[in-house]
Design an enzyme around this catalytic site. Structure first.
Site, PDB file in Angstrom:
ATOM      1  N   LYS A 120       1.370 -73.827 -11.253  1.00  0.00           N
ATOM      2  CA  LYS A 120      -0.235 -73.710 -11.400  1.00  0.00           C
ATOM      3  C   LYS A 120      -0.719 -73.105 -10.189  1.00  0.00           C
ATOM      4  CE  LYS A 120      -0.215 -77.962 -14.220  1.00  0.00           C
ATOM      5  NZ  LYS A 120      -0.822 -79.065 -14.557  1.00  0.00           N
ATOM      6  N   GLU A 204      -7.600 -80.497  -6.265  1.00  0.00           N
ATOM      7  CA  GLU A 204      -8.651 -79.838  -7.051  1.00  0.00           C
ATOM      8  C   GLU A 204      -9.664 -80.721  -6.943  1.00  0.00           C
ATOM      9  OE1 GLU A 204      -6.467 -77.854 -10.660  1.00  0.00           O
ATOM     10  OE2 GLU A 204      -7.699 -79.758 -11.237  1.00  0.00           O
ATOM     11  N   HIS A 239      -3.925 -89.044 -19.202  1.00  0.00           N
ATOM     12  CA  HIS A 239      -4.006 -87.741 -19.281  1.00  0.00           C
ATOM     13  C   HIS A 239      -3.528 -87.033 -20.176  1.00  0.00           C
ATOM     14  CE1 HIS A 239      -6.312 -88.259 -15.290  1.00  0.00           C
ATOM     15  NE2 HIS A 239      -5.080 -88.625 -14.666  1.00  0.00           N
ATOM     16  N   ARG A 296       3.301 -71.818 -25.188  1.00  0.00           N
ATOM     17  CA  ARG A 296       4.129 -72.168 -26.197  1.00  0.00           C
ATOM     18  C   ARG A 296       3.040 -72.578 -27.427  1.00  0.00           C
ATOM     19  NH1 ARG A 296       2.691 -77.506 -25.482  1.00  0.00           N
ATOM     20  NH2 ARG A 296       2.437 -78.265 -23.620  1.00  0.00           N
TER      21      ARG A 296
HETATM   22  P1  ADP Z   1      -0.666 -81.678 -17.095  1.00  0.00           P
HETATM   23  O1  ADP Z   1      -0.076 -80.289 -17.187  1.00  0.00           O
HETATM   24  O2  ADP Z   1       0.223 -82.551 -16.397  1.00  0.00           O
HETATM   25  O3  ADP Z   1      -0.852 -81.952 -18.557  1.00  0.00           O
HETATM   26  P2  ADP Z   1      -3.439 -80.821 -16.772  1.00  0.00           P
HETATM   27  O4  ADP Z   1      -3.712 -79.905 -15.459  1.00  0.00           O
HETATM   28  O5  ADP Z   1      -3.371 -80.359 -17.925  1.00  0.00           O
HETATM   29  O6  ADP Z   1      -2.069 -81.624 -16.486  1.00  0.00           O
HETATM   30  O7  ADP Z   1      -4.472 -82.016 -16.724  1.00  0.00           O
HETATM   31  C1  ADP Z   1      -4.272 -83.143 -17.706  1.00  0.00           C
HETATM   32  C2  ADP Z   1      -5.506 -84.193 -17.750  1.00  0.00           C
HETATM   33  O8  ADP Z   1      -6.079 -84.407 -16.619  1.00  0.00           O
HETATM   34  C3  ADP Z   1      -6.672 -83.191 -18.113  1.00  0.00           C
HETATM   35  O9  ADP Z   1      -6.865 -82.987 -19.635  1.00  0.00           O
HETATM   36  C4  ADP Z   1      -7.926 -83.963 -17.748  1.00  0.00           C
HETATM   37  O10 ADP Z   1      -8.236 -85.322 -18.528  1.00  0.00           O
HETATM   38  C5  ADP Z   1      -7.302 -84.531 -16.505  1.00  0.00           C
HETATM   39  N1  ADP Z   1      -7.495 -83.562 -15.324  1.00  0.00           N
HETATM   40  C6  ADP Z   1      -6.827 -82.569 -15.021  1.00  0.00           C
HETATM   41  N2  ADP Z   1      -7.451 -82.001 -13.571  1.00  0.00           N
HETATM   42  C7  ADP Z   1      -8.766 -82.640 -13.745  1.00  0.00           C
HETATM   43  C8  ADP Z   1      -9.878 -82.465 -12.772  1.00  0.00           C
HETATM   44  N3  ADP Z   1      -9.659 -81.415 -11.752  1.00  0.00           N
HETATM   45  N4  ADP Z   1     -11.017 -83.140 -12.877  1.00  0.00           N
HETATM   46  C9  ADP Z   1     -10.981 -84.135 -13.914  1.00  0.00           C
HETATM   47  N5  ADP Z   1      -9.801 -84.445 -14.663  1.00  0.00           N
HETATM   48  C10 ADP Z   1      -8.878 -83.471 -14.645  1.00  0.00           C
END
Ligand code: ADP
Length: 509
Positions: A120, A204, A239, A296
């Site tokens: 990431k 972040e 999440h 994917r």
């Molecule tokens: P993973 O790869 O572990 O699934 P992601 O980066 O795709 O993680 O994030 C999964 C979820 O976490 C997102 O859909 C959101 O709901 C929450 N999330 C991630 N980053 C943030 C952020 N910076 N602010 C608010 N919610 C977040």
């Protein structure tokens, strides 16, 4: 790239997605080879395939993650390609490379694209260079607490500490107060190390009232990349997505167009080919930021298939064969509305504990606009080793209102006994005024959990009635035979189903 015809595919996965891939193979006259662990001998994907081979014991590391063994089976069975599905080895650059080096086609992107998007921190840097908005935060891994504190003071609390190698919501911590930084960093690092063997984390800004909006991407080997519009995936628990829909009820046409262009730019930045997904997080002012790319097929791909009118697996295979995309961006439209519910073998009332066990009875929902992608059947024992998702229920309607009504009808008809499932919980989601209004965000489940878990008077009763009515039906059938129905003479009397309904005067809420 040279065009090559695919005739036989090894599907390096299990359960519903393995069957989903094999269905497209069958339509394309491509033979499919299943691999399975010792715990999955009775899995329906094994029965569905043209050939099936056991690759090891139940734990995934010894079977579905055994790269060498899987490639060996592909070679020995004369396959020309490997489809990884989602999860397991689908985003493993080493596996994609090994498949290629063995002289096979990997039905997916290049190992380089997987590598660049899989990390990431690297992906964030790439996106910044490509002019795609990313969530404000760090572009390098955080190594110590002082550095973390300095950065957090700059971008302001609350923040998310996230694993660079992250996935599945692991290695992620929300920090509200400065005094939580140290423990959150430690927890995120150790979780990331345990899950991914890599403890690099970054910071972040936490986006408040967030919407998870993702765009489906397709790219070919000729430099063409299109997006197939968005999926709103904000109904989440821990999440993790639970319900997805398309189109998003929260996008304006202008924002959709801008996000689509950024999604294509994001994929182009890594010379992407194959199917992929660009995930964005969006606030309630329509400010959106790149979250990550999944290189994917997604669990929720069927809603896009239904609304755009494509078979994404077929397109993946055609792209892998070197064929150009059969459409341009301007040919693609969103038609109607689709919703997907993920059905889990779990007990929502008991903190969503997995509920492995034997399926006694299953009635699948059918009818206009309903698709059910599953893999379990009566008598099947759900193994405890893998993800407890047992199926995906997908509906389509001419508009959102019709799609919600159809999903309610399909969930009502969907009966599984033997294990607990998330079906009653999903019924509550479909009835919730905030979901119906459409302006929900990722806090929806947490905010309304109590209401969503409430058991209405009828819930338990209806389940019992399903069992009782099945028994009465059996008695009716027995009576018909004893009364000479087999001689063509049917005993005329009011059905016991009707009698039962009258006496109970049942009404579902
Ligand atoms: P993973 O790869 O572990 O699934 P992601 O980066 O795709 O993680 O994030 C999964 C979820 O976490 C997102 O859909 C959101 O709901 C929450 N999330 C991630 N980053 C943030 C952020 N910076 N602010 C608010 N919610 C977040």
């Amino acid at each position: 790239m040279q065009k090559s015809m695919i005739r036989k595919v090894l599907v390096a996965n299990r359960g519903e997605i393995a069957i989903r891939v094999m269905r497209s193979c069958r339509e394309m006259n491509i033979r499919s080879v299943a691999v399975f662990s010792e715990a999955d001998r009775a899995s329906y994907h094994v029965r569905y395939a043209d050939e099936a081979y056991c690759i090891g014991p139940a734990p995934s590391v010894q079977s579905y993650l055994n790269k060498e063994k899987i490639i060996q089976v592909a070679l020995e069975t004369g396959c020309d390609a490997v489809h990884p599905g989602y999860g397991f080895l689908s985003e493993n650059a080493d596996f994609a490379r090994m498949v290629k080096e063995a002289g096979l086609i990997f039905i997916g992107p290049s190992p380089e694209a997987i590598e660049q998007m899989g990390d990431k921190i690297t992906a964030r840097k790439r996106m910044i260079a490509a002019g795609v908005p990313v969530v404000p935060g760090t572009t390098e891994a955080i190594t110590n607490d002082e550095e973390a504190l300095r950065i957090i003071r700059q971008i302001e609390l609350p923040v998310m500490i996230k694993a660079s190698a992250g996935g599945g919501g692991k290695g992620m911590r929300l920090v509200h107060h400065e005094n939580e930084i140290e423990s959150s960093l430690r927890a995120a690092r150790s979780e990331a190390k345990a899950a991914f063997g890599d403890d690099a984390v970054y910071i972040e800004k936490y986006i408040s009232s967030p919407h998870h909006i993702e765009f489906q991407i397709l790219g070919d080997h000729h430099g063409n990349i299109v997006h197939l519009f968005e999926r709103e995936c904000s109904v989440q628990r821990r999440h993790q997505k639970v319900v997805e829909e398309t189109p998003s009820p929260n996008l304006t046409p202008e924002v959709r167009e801008a996000m689509g262009k950024h999604a294509v730019a994001a994929a182009a930045a890594v010379n992407y080919f194959g199917a992929g997904t660009i995930e964005f997080i969006m606030d309630d002012q329509h400010n959106y930021y790149f979250l990550e790319m999944n290189t994917r097929l997604q669990v929720e791909h069927p809603i896009t298939e239904r609304v755009v009118g494509v078979d994404l697996v077929k397109l993946q295979i055609q792209i892998a064969e070197g064929k150009p995309l059969p459409f341009r961006q301007e040919d693609l439209r969103q038609n109607g509305h689709a919703i997907e519910c993920r059905i889990y073998a779990e007990d929502p009332a008991n903190n969503f504990m997995p509920s492995p066990g034997k399926i006694k009875h299953i009635t699948e929902p059918l009818g206009l606009g309903v698709r059910h992608d599953g893999y379990v059947y009566p008598g099947y024992e759900i193994p405890m080793y893998y993800d407890p998702m047992i199926s995906k229920l997908i509906v389509w309607g001419t508009n959102r209102e019709e799609a919600i009504a159809r999903m309610r009808r399909a969930l009502y008809a969907y009966k599984i006994s033997g294990v607990s499932t998330s079906i009653p919980f999903l019924e509550k989601v479909m009835q919730h005024p905030v979901f119906i209004k459409g302006n929900y965000n990722t806090h929806f489940i947490d905010t309304y959990l109590k209401e969503l878990l409430e058991v209405s008077e009828c819930d338990g009763l209806c389940e019992d009635v399903a069992v009782i009515t099945a028994f009465i039906h059996y008695l009716d059938e027995l009576g018909r035979v004893q009364n000479g129905a087999h001689d063509g003479k049917v005993a005329i009397r009011e059905s016991r189903w009707k009698q039962m309904g009258k006496s109970l005067n049942l009404r579902r809420n």
